[in-house]
Scaffold this motif. Structure first.
Motif, short mmCIF file in Angstrom:
data_model
loop_
_atom_site.label_atom_id
_atom_site.label_comp_id
_atom_site.label_asym_id
_atom_site.label_seq_id
_atom_site.Cartn_x
_atom_site.Cartn_y
_atom_site.Cartn_z
N PRO A 59 0.80 -1.17 0.08
CA PRO A 59 0.07 -0.07 -0.02
C PRO A 59 0.93 1.28 0.10
N ASP A 60 2.07 1.53 0.76
CA ASP A 60 2.80 2.52 0.53
C ASP A 60 3.25 2.84 -0.62
N SER A 61 3.37 1.77 -1.69
CA SER A 61 3.99 2.12 -3.14
C SER A 61 2.76 2.92 -3.83
N LEU A 62 1.79 2.96 -3.24
CA LEU A 62 0.55 3.84 -3.80
C LEU A 62 0.52 5.39 -3.67
N ASP A 63 1.23 5.91 -2.71
CA ASP A 63 1.08 7.37 -2.53
C ASP A 63 1.54 8.07 -3.60
N ALA A 64 2.41 7.68 -4.38
CA ALA A 64 2.79 8.83 -5.41
C ALA A 64 1.86 8.67 -6.33
N CYS A 65 1.56 7.68 -7.08
CA CYS A 65 0.44 7.56 -8.04
C CYS A 65 -0.95 8.18 -7.84
N LEU A 66 -1.16 8.09 -6.42
CA LEU A 66 -2.75 8.56 -5.94
C LEU A 66 -2.62 9.98 -5.81
N GLU A 67 -1.86 10.64 -5.66
CA GLU A 67 -1.38 12.10 -5.32
C GLU A 67 -2.24 12.96 -6.59
N GLY A 68 -3.17 13.53 -6.12
CA GLY A 68 -3.86 14.38 -7.01
C GLY A 68 -4.82 13.94 -7.77
N VAL A 69 -5.32 12.57 -7.50
CA VAL A 69 -6.07 11.68 -8.43
C VAL A 69 -7.64 12.09 -8.04
N ASP A 70 -8.36 11.98 -9.19
CA ASP A 70 -9.88 12.22 -8.58
C ASP A 70 -10.69 11.20 -8.53
N ALA A 71 -10.16 10.09 -9.17
CA ALA A 71 -10.97 8.65 -9.13
C ALA A 71 -10.00 7.48 -9.83
N VAL A 72 -10.42 6.43 -8.93
CA VAL A 72 -9.31 5.23 -9.16
C VAL A 72 -10.53 4.05 -9.68
N PHE A 73 -9.98 3.54 -10.76
CA PHE A 73 -10.37 2.19 -11.37
C PHE A 73 -9.92 0.90 -10.68
N LEU A 74 -10.49 0.44 -9.81
CA LEU A 74 -9.92 -0.71 -9.00
C LEU A 74 -10.44 -2.17 -9.56
N MET A 75 -9.30 -2.99 -9.71
CA MET A 75 -9.68 -4.33 -9.83
C MET A 75 -8.82 -5.08 -8.81
N TRP A 76 -9.18 -6.07 -8.42
CA TRP A 76 -8.21 -7.08 -7.32
C TRP A 76 -7.91 -8.31 -8.04
N PRO A 77 -6.25 -8.39 -8.19
CA PRO A 77 -5.98 -9.78 -8.95
C PRO A 77 -6.13 -10.76 -8.21
N PHE A 78 -7.28 -11.24 -7.71
CA PHE A 78 -7.67 -12.43 -6.91
C PHE A 78 -6.59 -13.70 -7.07
N PHE A 79 -6.27 -14.09 -8.34
CA PHE A 79 -5.67 -15.21 -8.43
C PHE A 79 -4.21 -15.13 -7.90
#
Ligand SMILES: NC(=O)c1ccc[n+]([C@@H]2O[C@H](COP(=O)([O-])OP(=O)(O)OC[C@H]3O[C@@H](n4cnc5c(N)ncnc54)[C@H](OP(=O)(O)O)[C@@H]3O)[C@@H](O)[C@H]2O)c1
Length: 288
Positions: A59-79
């Motif tokens: 999760p800490d690796s996500l801070d940079a890419c989430l900075e200033g983002v309005d919305a997120v398209f989320l999928m979870w790689p369950f496999f």
């Protein structure tokens, strides 16, 4: 002038993600793609997206890419990834953004996927607990499942050996899943909605095969095999056992009762979803 929108796409090298990236860019949205470090599939990301390296496992690796983002398209790689990091990932989303669109499954809609399975229903439950504006796409089987699961056998022998040929699904074009997601990511009015995203018709698997045969001009045949043998093969290629068993039970059910077809894609997009035949026509060479 309206503020430039900025969206982060996860699974940007998967089946739906590249379509979502391309459609967001077409709509003039500043688009970020989350990609694993050294991902060999990076070339699937359409040019124009800003690539960020990170992982839903970290999760800490996500801070940079989430900075200033309005919305997120989320999928979870369950496999390939368990759900242990889901709460921390959602905390990051809450910290940085306000809207999330999550690819869920029709299995949740029909009650086949209990929260305890720690799969799509669990993600929905966790997302609902946040302060995010959420939209869930409870999606049926992607049309590309036939390429992933069938093409190799068909190329080799012209025979598709699988259980429940009479099971009728309503396959959805991956680009249509992405199109619904893009609307929900970029326009208001979709918060708190669960869209049951299906193709336009329920087609028995043997009829899907007939479409592939007709479009490719090949002589193809279906051969039903016992579900147990199929389950063992699914587990061997990485399916969690409970997931494989659930999928096969679902297919057994679809022999008696065709899968639900909804008009939710048309409601959101103002047009019907693409047919399975259209998908096969675009991908015919994959089956030759
Ligand atoms: N297939 C169906 O019929 C169907 C139906 C309903 C719902 N769904 C749901 O749709 C989702 C799958 O979407 P999809 O088919 O577009 O994806 P996909 O083709 O299964 O690909 C998974 C994506 O996740 C990426 N990924 C893997 N590990 C990651 C990590 N630790 N952090 C960040 N990204 C990671 C993969 O990257 P690389 O592979 O490039 O490493 C890839 O881009 C799943 O949640 C599935 O349950 C699928």
């Amino acid at each position: 002038m309206a503020k430039q929108q900025r969206v982060l796409v996860t699974g940007a090298t998967g089946n739906v993600g590249p379509h979502a990236v391309a459609q967001l860019l077409d709509a003039g949205v500043e688009t970020r793609a989350l990609v694993l470090e050294n991902d060999p599939n990076s070339d699937r990301i359409p040019p124009g997206a800003e690539v960020f390296h990170g992982s839903l496992a970290d999760p800490d690796s996500l801070d940079a890419c989430l900075e200033g983002v309005d919305a997120v398209f989320l999928m979870w790689p369950f496999f390939t990834l368990d759900v242990d990091t889901v709460p921390a990932v959602l905390e990051k989303l809450e910290k940085h953004t306000r809207r999330v669109v999550f690819i869920s499954s029709i299995g949740v809609h029909i009650g086949l996927e209990p929260v305890g399975n720690r799969c799509h229903a669990y993600l929905e439950q966790q997302i609902e607990k946040t302060s995010l504006e959420w939209t869930f796409l409870q999606t049926t089987g992607f049309a590309c499942n036939t390429r992933i699961g069938w093409a190799a056998q068909l190329k080799e022998s012209g025979v598709m050996r699988s259980p429940y040929g009479e099971a009728a699904r309503s396959p959805i074009h991956e680009a249509d899943v992405a199109a619904v997601a893009v609307r929900a990511l970029t326009r208001d009015g979709h918060a708190g909605r669960r869209y049951v995203v299906t193709g336009p018709e329920a087609l028995p698997q043997i009829d899907q095969l007939a479409v592939i045969a007709e479009v490719t001009g090949r002589d193809l045949r279906w051969e039903d095999v016992p579900a147990d043998a199929a389950k063992a093969a699914m587990v061997e290629v990485g399916w969690p056992e409970s997931y494989a068993a659930g999928a096969l039970d679902y297919f057994a059910m679809l022999v008696k009762e065709p899968e639900t077809v909804t008009d939710h894609v048309a409601q959101v997009l103002g047009r019907a979803p693409r047919t399975f035949r259209e998908w096969v026509t675009e991908h015919a060479d994959d089956f030759r």
